[in-house]
Scaffold this active site. Structure first.
Site, PDB file in Angstrom:
ATOM      1  N   TYR A 244      58.429  17.989  64.837  1.00 19.59           N
ATOM      2  CA  TYR A 244      59.273  17.727  63.674  1.00 19.59           C
ATOM      3  C   TYR A 244      59.228  18.889  62.683  1.00 19.59           C
ATOM      4  CZ  TYR A 244      58.851  13.293  66.018  1.00 19.59           C
ATOM      5  OH  TYR A 244      58.843  12.320  66.986  1.00 19.59           O
TER       6      TYR A 244
ATOM      7  N   GLY B 247      54.533   7.486  69.352  1.00 27.12           N
ATOM      8  CA  GLY B 247      53.959   7.197  68.045  1.00 27.12           C
ATOM      9  C   GLY B 247      52.499   7.532  67.887  1.00 27.12           C
TER      10      GLY B 247
ATOM     11  N   CYS C 235      65.612  26.574  45.876  1.00 21.78           N
ATOM     12  CA  CYS C 235      65.803  26.087  44.509  1.00 21.78           C
ATOM     13  C   CYS C 235      65.778  24.563  44.464  1.00 21.78           C
ATOM     14  CB  CYS C 235      67.096  26.657  43.944  1.00 21.78           C
ATOM     15  SG  CYS C 235      67.008  28.452  43.940  1.00 21.78           S
TER      16      CYS C 235
ATOM     17  N   GLU D  65      56.343   7.467  75.545  1.00 22.62           N
ATOM     18  CA  GLU D  65      57.301   8.435  75.006  1.00 22.62           C
ATOM     19  C   GLU D  65      56.672   9.248  73.880  1.00 22.62           C
ATOM     20  OE1 GLU D  65      60.193   5.668  73.564  1.00 22.62           O
ATOM     21  OE2 GLU D  65      60.798   5.002  75.551  1.00 22.62           O
TER      22      GLU D  65
ATOM     23  N   ARG E 182      54.957  13.832  69.080  1.00 19.17           N
ATOM     24  CA  ARG E 182      53.973  14.510  68.246  1.00 19.17           C
ATOM     25  C   ARG E 182      52.657  14.781  68.966  1.00 19.17           C
ATOM     26  NH1 ARG E 182      54.245  13.752  62.684  1.00 19.17           N
ATOM     27  NH2 ARG E 182      55.424  11.859  63.103  1.00 19.17           N
TER      28      ARG E 182
HETATM   29  C1  LIG Z   1      60.687   9.390  67.864  1.00 20.79           C
HETATM   30  C2  LIG Z   1      60.513   8.501  69.029  1.00 20.79           C
HETATM   31  C3  LIG Z   1      59.427   8.671  69.878  1.00 20.79           C
HETATM   32  C4  LIG Z   1      58.348   9.701  69.669  1.00 20.79           C
HETATM   33  O1  LIG Z   1      57.585   9.482  68.524  1.00 20.79           O
HETATM   34  P1  LIG Z   1      56.253  10.348  68.291  1.00 20.79           P
HETATM   35  O2  LIG Z   1      55.676   9.759  67.061  1.00 20.79           O
HETATM   36  O3  LIG Z   1      56.653  11.759  68.106  1.00 20.79           O
HETATM   37  O4  LIG Z   1      55.394  10.151  69.480  1.00 20.79           O
HETATM   38  C5  LIG Z   1      59.342   7.867  70.995  1.00 20.79           C
HETATM   39  N1  LIG Z   1      60.274   6.916  71.258  1.00 20.79           N
HETATM   40  C6  LIG Z   1      61.335   6.721  70.444  1.00 20.79           C
HETATM   41  C7  LIG Z   1      62.330   5.690  70.789  1.00 20.79           C
HETATM   42  C8  LIG Z   1      61.490   7.502  69.311  1.00 20.79           C
HETATM   43  O5  LIG Z   1      62.532   7.308  68.515  1.00 20.79           O
END
Ligand SMILES: *Cc1c(COP(=O)(O)O)cnc(C)c1O
Length: 432
Positions: free
Chosen positions: A385, A238, A356, A287, A290
């Site tokens: 994304y 995130g 369109c 995790e 982005r």
């Molecule tokens: C999408 C997701 C992420 C990655 O999110 P980013 O904003 O791209 O870092 C990490 N963990 C889980 C469980 C997710 O669904």
């Protein structure tokens, strides 16, 4: 930060001119900078060095095999949300023992596949899922490693469609119910409680929501460690990135972002979270998706027409919402830069695609350098994304993807052939 720069008014990805790539490979075209990707991974890696940790790259952000292979070669693990993503990771040479499997809807077949491959952990999002994993594991005479995803009910100050850590979303199990869920899970014979996980949302640009969620969850994690001997705490992904790089204005300090804003850098993130996490004595998993790939990719597109309706200018380009849906799906901002800078007049325009749909736009009422038919534009920070959400809407083939490494260029995905669009279709026998 990223390694896209103007050299003699030509936008370059590392040592390669984007104009030459557009001419050679056609448009729409995704271009990724390997150095950008590696740098982000390594910055996070070194920021987290004070704790035992594993970076599990979130495959859904960018699942190109070369991207996955590159990250695997750096030692990365992977966060997958489907059996398909796990298969991609394996195809790219990733280690299943470094894979965590998230998602609210895991099917029996997906659970079986992941169990047989020996993934590190299932991040469980509901009690029925826990029971299903236990049942599948029993049938296979295995023990499934599991962590439960905590929904800490913390607002993340991001777009509604990418908020996941509050009770208005479908994700995880409410904070207050976690202790009792672990107590019941501990009685299941074919699961082993390996950790605890959370993920509060995406494109979070300040450290406070992460800090709040971690502060709230740490005592719970400590108690779970004492009771069940769990070995890891995953704080999810995130981490937000800067979409407004100010490269357009030529500021030499653009990587520091808009003036006065405390950007969420890996260092800032780690310096606030590590002191809270270290005393747990657990392995910490992050995790990021982005953060690693977002700024590492651009979408290159060609201007097909410039037209005027009433008082508005429209720049119609050959990429559409089917190639990059973020502006219409998330109201996302992407910087749009000329591939060759001409330093001429500016005008105010919407940059739109050929699809369109009125939602087919990349920006609205933006002051841009005046462009004409045949010019190329770069839609910046499209590495996460972007391609993964591309579709064939309007029977448009998927764009090609390139990976640049210094002066080297590789096609890491061929442009889709138009005939491939109906390759899997069949005429009904009565229509033949
Ligand atoms: C999408 C997701 C992420 C990655 O999110 P980013 O904003 O791209 O870092 C990490 N963990 C889980 C469980 C997710 O669904």
């Amino acid at each position: 930060m990223h390694y896209f720069r103007y050299i003699n008014d030509k936008l370059c990805c590392e040592g390669v001119s984007v104009y030459s790539l557009a001419r050679r490979f056609g448009t729409p075209l995704y271009v990724y900078s390997q150095a950008t990707l590696v740098t982000h991974y390594q910055k996070l890696q070194s920021a987290l060095a004070p704790v035992e940790h594993l970076i599990c790259f979130s495959v859904k952000a960018n699942s190109n095999l070369s991207v996955l292979r590159l990250l695997a070669s750096l030692g990365s693990g992977f966060d997958v949300v489907s059996g398909g993503e796990l298969q991609r990771v394996l195809a790219a040479g990733g280690e299943p023992s470094k894979c965590v499997f998230a998602g609210v809807g895991k099917t029996e077949a997906e659970i079986e596949f992941a169990l047989k491959r020996g993934i590190y952990c299932f991040n469980v999002e509901s009690e029925p899922e826990l029971e299903r994993i236990n049942r599948v594991a029993a049938r296979l005479r295995k023990t499934a490693p599991v962590a439960v995803r905590v929904n800490p009910n913390v607002a993340a100050a991001t777009h509604a469609k990418i908020t996941t850590g509050t009770y208005t979303t479908k994700f995880g199990i409410p904070f207050e119910e976690i202790e009792s869920v672990y107590a019941r899970a501990a009685k299941l014979k074919h699961v082993r409680l390996r950790g605890v996980q959370m993920h509060i949302g995406s494109q979070i640009t300040t450290v406070e929501p992460f800090e709040e969620a971690v502060r709230k969850t740490v005592p719970l994690v400590q108690s779970l460690k004492e009771k069940y001997g769990i070995e890891f705490f995953s704080v999810g992904g995130g981490m937000g990135i800067v979409y407004e790089s100010a490269l357009a204005s030529g500021s030499p300090r653009w990587w520091e972002g808009p003036a006065g804003k405390d950007l969420l850098t890996p260092t800032r993130y780690a310096s606030r979270l590590v002191p809270l996490l270290k005393p747990l004595g657990l392995r910490i998993i992050v995790e990021p998706g982005r953060l690693v790939v977002g700024n590492a990719g651009i979408l290159v597109t060609r201007v097909e027409y410039v037209k005027r309706i009433g008082s508005k200018n429209f720049v119609i380009v050959d990429a559409g919402m089917n190639d990059l849906i973020r502006p219409t799906l998330y109201d996302a901002y992407h910087e749009i830069l000329p591939v060759v800078r001409k330093r001429n007049a500016t005008f105010c325009a919407d940059v739109v695609g050929p699809i369109c749909e009125s939602g087919d736009f990349f920006c609205k009422d933006r002051v841009l350098p005046k462009v004409e038919q045949g010019d190329y534009l770069a839609i910046m920070s499209a590495g996460a994304y972007g391609f993964v959400m591309a579709s064939n809407y309007n029977s448009r083939p998927l764009p090609a993807e390139l990976l640049v490494n210094g002066n080297r260029v590789a096609v890491v995905r061929e442009r889709q052939r138009v005939s491939a669009l109906w390759e899997d279709e069949k005429l009904a026998p009565w229509l033949k």
